[in-house]
Design a protein around this motif. Structure first.
Motif, PDB file in Angstrom:
ATOM      1  N   TRP A   1      10.647  32.235  -3.933  1.00 57.68           N
ATOM      2  CA  TRP A   1      10.876  31.931  -2.515  1.00 57.68           C
ATOM      3  C   TRP A   1      11.820  32.962  -1.921  1.00 57.68           C
ATOM      4  CZ3 TRP A   1      15.702  30.818  -0.288  1.00 57.68           C
ATOM      5  CH2 TRP A   1      15.655  30.613   1.095  1.00 57.68           C
ATOM      6  N   ARG A   2      11.504  33.417  -0.720  1.00 58.66           N
ATOM      7  CA  ARG A   2      12.394  34.273   0.047  1.00 58.66           C
ATOM      8  C   ARG A   2      12.429  33.783   1.497  1.00 58.66           C
ATOM      9  NH1 ARG A   2      11.151  40.676  -1.526  1.00 58.66           N
ATOM     10  NH2 ARG A   2      12.320  40.684  -3.505  1.00 58.66           N
ATOM     11  N   PRO A   3      13.564  33.926   2.166  1.00 63.62           N
ATOM     12  CA  PRO A   3      13.580  33.615   3.600  1.00 63.62           C
ATOM     13  C   PRO A   3      12.882  34.721   4.383  1.00 63.62           C
ATOM     14  CG  PRO A   3      15.688  34.523   2.928  1.00 63.62           C
ATOM     15  CD  PRO A   3      14.872  34.386   1.670  1.00 63.62           C
ATOM     16  N   VAL A   4      12.393  34.378   5.556  1.00 66.34           N
ATOM     17  CA  VAL A   4      11.902  35.428   6.457  1.00 66.34           C
ATOM     18  C   VAL A   4      13.091  36.244   6.961  1.00 66.34           C
ATOM     19  CG1 VAL A   4      10.758  35.881   8.665  1.00 66.34           C
ATOM     20  CG2 VAL A   4       9.864  34.103   7.124  1.00 66.34           C
ATOM     21  N   LYS A   5      14.167  35.537   7.298  1.00 68.24           N
ATOM     22  CA  LYS A   5      15.370  36.211   7.800  1.00 68.24           C
ATOM     23  C   LYS A   5      15.919  37.155   6.736  1.00 68.24           C
ATOM     24  CE  LYS A   5      19.811  35.299  10.025  1.00 68.24           C
ATOM     25  NZ  LYS A   5      20.750  34.244  10.474  1.00 68.24           N
ATOM     26  N   GLY A   6      16.055  38.401   7.093  1.00 69.61           N
ATOM     27  CA  GLY A   6      16.516  39.416   6.160  1.00 69.61           C
ATOM     28  C   GLY A   6      15.382  40.235   5.577  1.00 69.61           C
ATOM     29  N   TYR A   7      14.146  39.702   5.707  1.00 63.56           N
ATOM     30  CA  TYR A   7      12.963  40.420   5.207  1.00 63.56           C
ATOM     31  C   TYR A   7      11.957  40.693   6.335  1.00 63.56           C
ATOM     32  CZ  TYR A   7      14.534  39.486   0.443  1.00 63.56           C
ATOM     33  OH  TYR A   7      15.262  39.442  -0.730  1.00 63.56           O
TER      34      TYR A   7
ATOM     35  N   TRP B   1       5.838  36.746  -3.723  1.00 65.40           N
ATOM     36  CA  TRP B   1       6.812  35.878  -3.050  1.00 65.40           C
ATOM     37  C   TRP B   1       6.134  35.105  -1.933  1.00 65.40           C
ATOM     38  CZ3 TRP B   1       7.932  41.191  -3.635  1.00 65.40           C
ATOM     39  CH2 TRP B   1       8.867  41.491  -4.629  1.00 65.40           C
ATOM     40  N   MET B   2       6.754  33.960  -1.590  1.00 63.62           N
ATOM     41  CA  MET B   2       6.451  33.280  -0.342  1.00 63.62           C
ATOM     42  C   MET B   2       7.705  33.286   0.507  1.00 63.62           C
ATOM     43  SD  MET B   2       3.918  30.085  -1.333  1.00 63.62           S
ATOM     44  CE  MET B   2       4.210  29.243   0.233  1.00 63.62           C
ATOM     45  N   TYR B   3       7.499  33.434   1.804  1.00 60.99           N
ATOM     46  CA  TYR B   3       8.625  33.580   2.727  1.00 60.99           C
ATOM     47  C   TYR B   3       8.557  32.489   3.801  1.00 60.99           C
ATOM     48  CZ  TYR B   3       8.077  38.495   1.104  1.00 60.99           C
ATOM     49  OH  TYR B   3       7.903  39.651   0.367  1.00 60.99           O
ATOM     50  N   TYR B   4       9.654  31.759   3.961  1.00 55.23           N
ATOM     51  CA  TYR B   4       9.823  30.873   5.105  1.00 55.23           C
ATOM     52  C   TYR B   4      11.304  30.553   5.223  1.00 55.23           C
ATOM     53  CZ  TYR B   4       9.404  27.489   1.217  1.00 55.23           C
ATOM     54  OH  TYR B   4       9.542  26.827   0.014  1.00 55.23           O
TER      55      TYR B   4
END
Length: 268
Positions: free
Chosen positions: A135-141, A108-111
């Motif tokens: 894609w994943r958000p940083v928020k929550g991870y 995954w990439m997170y931003y």
């Protein structure tokens, strides 16, 4: 001729984030492999960000995230991840100094899209589209970030020098200021890793002689592999430092650069 192992950078060398990979490069690499040589992708992109059109090229294997992830024949052999604690600490430090973290992992990439968007980099939406479910958000991870490296974006008012000083125990830094796709970015790679380290590991694992190593590249994160490999080919669109180290400067990516370079070396 000894069979060669050729290591290709991605962005600016065999692909463009908008235009993809020119047919001439795909055909040339395919012919290279048919001629019995090895073709390795060696990219600064994390594995999650290797697009489908590069997956279709018959690479022998892939080195991604500047040496942090290695695979051959679709099987992952190695993957260096930062600890989740170090990853989140990095986010906090970068944000403290006004920088924008893009966290890059093998899966995954997170931003956060409200932070990293087209106001920051024109191609941000293209990245999100290319990643799809990766894609994943940083928020929550915040405490579940599985990353190999970081691309930290420099924006007006940020203080990259202080951010790097605070994180220097964790990372090697590669600066990209006004340079092609990377824009104003500091690439942050785990200590002890680089494209050269990835190539050296592949050579050791698969018994490839140093004299048979060839690299194609264009940007500053290719410097280590240009310093390491026996034969270096710079793209016509390459940064000055890359051209200075090159044994041969081919044409640019969309003017048959890969084809011309491989023909010059007598490999196709």
């Amino acid at each position: 001729m000894h069979k060669k192992a050729v290591f290709f950078d991605a962005d600016g060398t065999i692909c463009d984030i908008e235009k993809g990979t020119p047919a001439s490069a795909v055909e040339a690499i395919t012919k290279l492999v048919k001629n019995g040589h090895q073709a390795w992708l060696c990219t600064g992109r994390s594995r999650a960000f290797v697009p489908d059109y590069l997956e279709q090229i018959p690479f022998t294997g892939m080195i991604s995230a500047c040496g942090c992830t290695i695979e051959k024949d679709g099987k992952r052999l190695f993957n260096k991840e930062m600890t989740t604690e170090a990853a989140w600490h990095s986010v906090e430090v970068l944000r403290k100094y006004g920088m924008i973290p893009v966290m890059e992992g093998a899966d995954w990439m997170y931003y956060d899209k409200d932070e990293y968007n087209t106001d920051i980099n024109w191609y941000a939406d293209l990245i999100t589209k290319a990643l799809g479910a990766k894609w994943r958000p940083v928020k929550g991870y915040e405490h579940d970030l599985h990353i190999n490296k970081i691309s930290s974006k420099i924006v007006p008012g940020s203080d990259p020098e202080k951010a790097c000083a605070e994180l220097e125990d964790y990372y090697e830094f590669i600066g990209h200021v006004g340079e092609g796709l990377a824009g104003d970015t500091i690439e942050m790679i785990p200590k002890g890793f680089s494209k050269a380290v990835g190539i050296a590991a592949v050579c050791r694992i698969f018994d490839i002689a140093h004299e048979d190593t060839i690299v194609f590249g264009d940007s500053n994160n290719d410097l280590s592999m240009f310093e390491y490999a026996k034969t270096k080919v710079a793209m016509g669109n390459a940064a000055p430092g890359i051209k200075k180290l090159a044994d041969y400067v081919t044409t640019d990516i969309f003017h048959y650069g890969i084809k011309n370079g491989l023909e010059h070396l007598g490999l196709i």
